[in-house]
Design a protein around this motif. Structure first.
Motif, PDB file in Angstrom:
ATOM      1  N   MET A   1       5.951   4.776  -0.218  1.00  0.00           N
ATOM      2  CA  MET A   1       5.748   4.007   0.996  1.00  0.00           C
ATOM      3  C   MET A   1       6.664   2.775   0.960  1.00  0.00           C
ATOM      4  O   MET A   1       6.727   2.075  -0.036  1.00  0.00           O
ATOM      5  CB  MET A   1       4.280   3.577   1.080  1.00  0.00           C
ATOM      6  CG  MET A   1       3.807   3.353   2.492  1.00  0.00           C
ATOM      7  SD  MET A   1       2.045   2.939   2.528  1.00  0.00           S
ATOM      8  CE  MET A   1       1.450   4.333   3.427  1.00  0.00           C
ATOM      9  N   THR A   2       7.334   2.516   2.050  1.00  0.00           N
ATOM     10  CA  THR A   2       8.243   1.375   2.095  1.00  0.00           C
ATOM     11  C   THR A   2       7.459   0.070   2.224  1.00  0.00           C
ATOM     12  O   THR A   2       6.282   0.062   2.579  1.00  0.00           O
ATOM     13  CB  THR A   2       9.219   1.492   3.281  1.00  0.00           C
ATOM     14  OG1 THR A   2       8.482   1.367   4.491  1.00  0.00           O
ATOM     15  CG2 THR A   2       9.974   2.800   3.258  1.00  0.00           C
ATOM     16  N   SER A   3       8.151  -1.020   1.961  1.00  0.00           N
ATOM     17  CA  SER A   3       7.517  -2.342   2.057  1.00  0.00           C
ATOM     18  C   SER A   3       7.024  -2.611   3.469  1.00  0.00           C
ATOM     19  O   SER A   3       5.955  -3.179   3.664  1.00  0.00           O
ATOM     20  CB  SER A   3       8.503  -3.428   1.641  1.00  0.00           C
ATOM     21  OG  SER A   3       8.846  -3.268   0.293  1.00  0.00           O
ATOM     22  N   LEU A   4       7.812  -2.201   4.456  1.00  0.00           N
ATOM     23  CA  LEU A   4       7.415  -2.407   5.851  1.00  0.00           C
ATOM     24  C   LEU A   4       6.133  -1.650   6.161  1.00  0.00           C
ATOM     25  O   LEU A   4       5.244  -2.176   6.833  1.00  0.00           O
ATOM     26  CB  LEU A   4       8.539  -1.992   6.803  1.00  0.00           C
ATOM     27  CG  LEU A   4       8.262  -2.172   8.287  1.00  0.00           C
ATOM     28  CD1 LEU A   4       7.965  -3.640   8.603  1.00  0.00           C
ATOM     29  CD2 LEU A   4       9.429  -1.682   9.116  1.00  0.00           C
ATOM     30  N   ASN A   5       6.022  -0.433   5.666  1.00  0.00           N
ATOM     31  CA  ASN A   5       4.796   0.343   5.884  1.00  0.00           C
ATOM     32  C   ASN A   5       3.588  -0.331   5.233  1.00  0.00           C
ATOM     33  O   ASN A   5       2.491  -0.322   5.789  1.00  0.00           O
ATOM     34  CB  ASN A   5       4.946   1.760   5.342  1.00  0.00           C
ATOM     35  CG  ASN A   5       5.810   2.636   6.231  1.00  0.00           C
ATOM     36  OD1 ASN A   5       6.026   2.323   7.402  1.00  0.00           O
ATOM     37  ND2 ASN A   5       6.314   3.714   5.664  1.00  0.00           N
ATOM     38  N   LEU A   6       3.791  -0.913   4.060  1.00  0.00           N
ATOM     39  CA  LEU A   6       2.689  -1.613   3.388  1.00  0.00           C
ATOM     40  C   LEU A   6       2.226  -2.820   4.206  1.00  0.00           C
ATOM     41  O   LEU A   6       1.031  -3.076   4.324  1.00  0.00           O
ATOM     42  CB  LEU A   6       3.117  -2.064   1.992  1.00  0.00           C
ATOM     43  CG  LEU A   6       3.318  -0.945   0.969  1.00  0.00           C
ATOM     44  CD1 LEU A   6       3.901  -1.498  -0.321  1.00  0.00           C
ATOM     45  CD2 LEU A   6       2.006  -0.227   0.689  1.00  0.00           C
ATOM     46  N   VAL A   7       3.183  -3.541   4.780  1.00  0.00           N
ATOM     47  CA  VAL A   7       2.842  -4.695   5.614  1.00  0.00           C
ATOM     48  C   VAL A   7       2.092  -4.244   6.858  1.00  0.00           C
ATOM     49  O   VAL A   7       1.068  -4.829   7.231  1.00  0.00           O
ATOM     50  CB  VAL A   7       4.116  -5.498   5.988  1.00  0.00           C
ATOM     51  CG1 VAL A   7       3.801  -6.559   7.035  1.00  0.00           C
ATOM     52  CG2 VAL A   7       4.733  -6.123   4.749  1.00  0.00           C
ATOM     53  N   VAL A   8       2.589  -3.208   7.504  1.00  0.00           N
ATOM     54  CA  VAL A   8       1.927  -2.690   8.713  1.00  0.00           C
ATOM     55  C   VAL A   8       0.516  -2.219   8.378  1.00  0.00           C
ATOM     56  O   VAL A   8      -0.434  -2.517   9.109  1.00  0.00           O
ATOM     57  CB  VAL A   8       2.760  -1.552   9.351  1.00  0.00           C
ATOM     58  CG1 VAL A   8       1.972  -0.847  10.451  1.00  0.00           C
ATOM     59  CG2 VAL A   8       4.069  -2.100   9.905  1.00  0.00           C
ATOM     60  N   MET A   9       0.351  -1.519   7.264  1.00  0.00           N
ATOM     61  CA  MET A   9      -0.976  -1.034   6.864  1.00  0.00           C
ATOM     62  C   MET A   9      -1.915  -2.211   6.565  1.00  0.00           C
ATOM     63  O   MET A   9      -3.088  -2.180   6.914  1.00  0.00           O
ATOM     64  CB  MET A   9      -0.870  -0.128   5.628  1.00  0.00           C
ATOM     65  CG  MET A   9      -0.192   1.194   5.918  1.00  0.00           C
ATOM     66  SD  MET A   9      -1.060   2.204   7.142  1.00  0.00           S
ATOM     67  CE  MET A   9      -2.541   2.584   6.268  1.00  0.00           C
ATOM     68  N   PHE A  10      -1.379  -3.254   5.939  1.00  0.00           N
ATOM     69  CA  PHE A  10      -2.178  -4.435   5.629  1.00  0.00           C
ATOM     70  C   PHE A  10      -2.708  -5.074   6.905  1.00  0.00           C
ATOM     71  O   PHE A  10      -3.882  -5.418   6.996  1.00  0.00           O
ATOM     72  CB  PHE A  10      -1.324  -5.447   4.838  1.00  0.00           C
ATOM     73  CG  PHE A  10      -2.043  -6.714   4.502  1.00  0.00           C
ATOM     74  CD1 PHE A  10      -2.897  -6.781   3.417  1.00  0.00           C
ATOM     75  CD2 PHE A  10      -1.863  -7.855   5.272  1.00  0.00           C
ATOM     76  CE1 PHE A  10      -3.557  -7.959   3.102  1.00  0.00           C
ATOM     77  CE2 PHE A  10      -2.528  -9.038   4.965  1.00  0.00           C
ATOM     78  CZ  PHE A  10      -3.373  -9.078   3.878  1.00  0.00           C
ATOM     79  N   PHE A  11      -1.847  -5.234   7.893  1.00  0.00           N
ATOM     80  CA  PHE A  11      -2.247  -5.931   9.115  1.00  0.00           C
ATOM     81  C   PHE A  11      -2.965  -5.025  10.124  1.00  0.00           C
ATOM     82  O   PHE A  11      -3.344  -5.485  11.194  1.00  0.00           O
ATOM     83  CB  PHE A  11      -1.046  -6.623   9.768  1.00  0.00           C
ATOM     84  CG  PHE A  11      -0.652  -7.873   9.035  1.00  0.00           C
ATOM     85  CD1 PHE A  11      -1.492  -8.978   9.009  1.00  0.00           C
ATOM     86  CD2 PHE A  11       0.541  -7.947   8.343  1.00  0.00           C
ATOM     87  CE1 PHE A  11      -1.151 -10.130   8.322  1.00  0.00           C
ATOM     88  CE2 PHE A  11       0.898  -9.098   7.652  1.00  0.00           C
ATOM     89  CZ  PHE A  11       0.047 -10.178   7.641  1.00  0.00           C
ATOM     90  N   ARG A  12      -3.201  -3.785   9.784  1.00  0.00           N
ATOM     91  CA  ARG A  12      -4.033  -2.934  10.642  1.00  0.00           C
ATOM     92  C   ARG A  12      -5.505  -3.297  10.495  1.00  0.00           C
ATOM     93  O   ARG A  12      -6.316  -2.977  11.357  1.00  0.00           O
ATOM     94  CB  ARG A  12      -3.813  -1.462  10.308  1.00  0.00           C
ATOM     95  CG  ARG A  12      -2.438  -0.973  10.742  1.00  0.00           C
ATOM     96  CD  ARG A  12      -2.225   0.434  10.371  1.00  0.00           C
ATOM     97  NE  ARG A  12      -2.773   1.279  11.441  1.00  0.00           N
ATOM     98  CZ  ARG A  12      -2.770   2.604  11.405  1.00  0.00           C
ATOM     99  NH1 ARG A  12      -2.284   3.227  10.360  1.00  0.00           N
ATOM    100  NH2 ARG A  12      -3.262   3.287  12.397  1.00  0.00           N
ATOM    101  N   ASP A  13      -5.830  -3.965   9.409  1.00  0.00           N
ATOM    102  CA  ASP A  13      -7.207  -4.404   9.163  1.00  0.00           C
ATOM    103  C   ASP A  13      -7.389  -5.792   9.775  1.00  0.00           C
ATOM    104  O   ASP A  13      -6.744  -6.756   9.347  1.00  0.00           O
ATOM    105  CB  ASP A  13      -7.463  -4.451   7.658  1.00  0.00           C
ATOM    106  CG  ASP A  13      -8.890  -4.847   7.304  1.00  0.00           C
ATOM    107  OD1 ASP A  13      -9.645  -5.305   8.194  1.00  0.00           O
ATOM    108  OD2 ASP A  13      -9.251  -4.715   6.119  1.00  0.00           O
TER     109      ASP A  13
END
Length: 108
Positions: A1-13
């Motif tokens: 998973m890319t860093s951008l995907n991790l950020v997006v997943m984090f801010f989905r909560d």
């Protein structure tokens, strides 16, 4: 998973968004204090510092309670008391410093 995907997943909560806003608000108090001190040419603590401290502290406490983080909760609770008390003192002193204007009533 890319860093951008991790950020997006984090801010989905939404709770992560709340915690991040609380941390930004809390951290901004130092920038506000630094800028104001530079303007004044001496160390000062502006009113906005205490509001950012209280607002950020409350949001972080709510976040910590939701996440069930006892160390984080214990770290935020005393600060909220101190920030609230300092705001109380500031407004109490400002109220006491206001001049009292007496209005004469017409004599009958």
């Amino acid at each position: 998973m890319t860093s951008l995907n991790l950020v997006v997943m984090f801010f989905r909560d939404p709770w992560n968004i709340l915690g991040s806003i609380g941390q930004l608000l809390f951290a901004s108090r130092f920038i506000i204090q630094w800028i104001r001190s530079e303007i004044e040419g001496k160390s000062v603590i502006p009113l906005a510092f205490w509001y950012c401290s209280l607002g950020g502290g409350l949001l972080l406490l709510i976040y910590a309670i939701y996440r069930e983080e006892p160390v984080f909760i214990a770290g935020q609770m005393p600060g909220i008391i101190v920030y609230s008390r300092n705001l109380y003192f500031i407004y109490r002193d400002r109220k006491a410093a206001r001049p009292v204007i007496e209005v004469e009533t017409p004599k009958a």
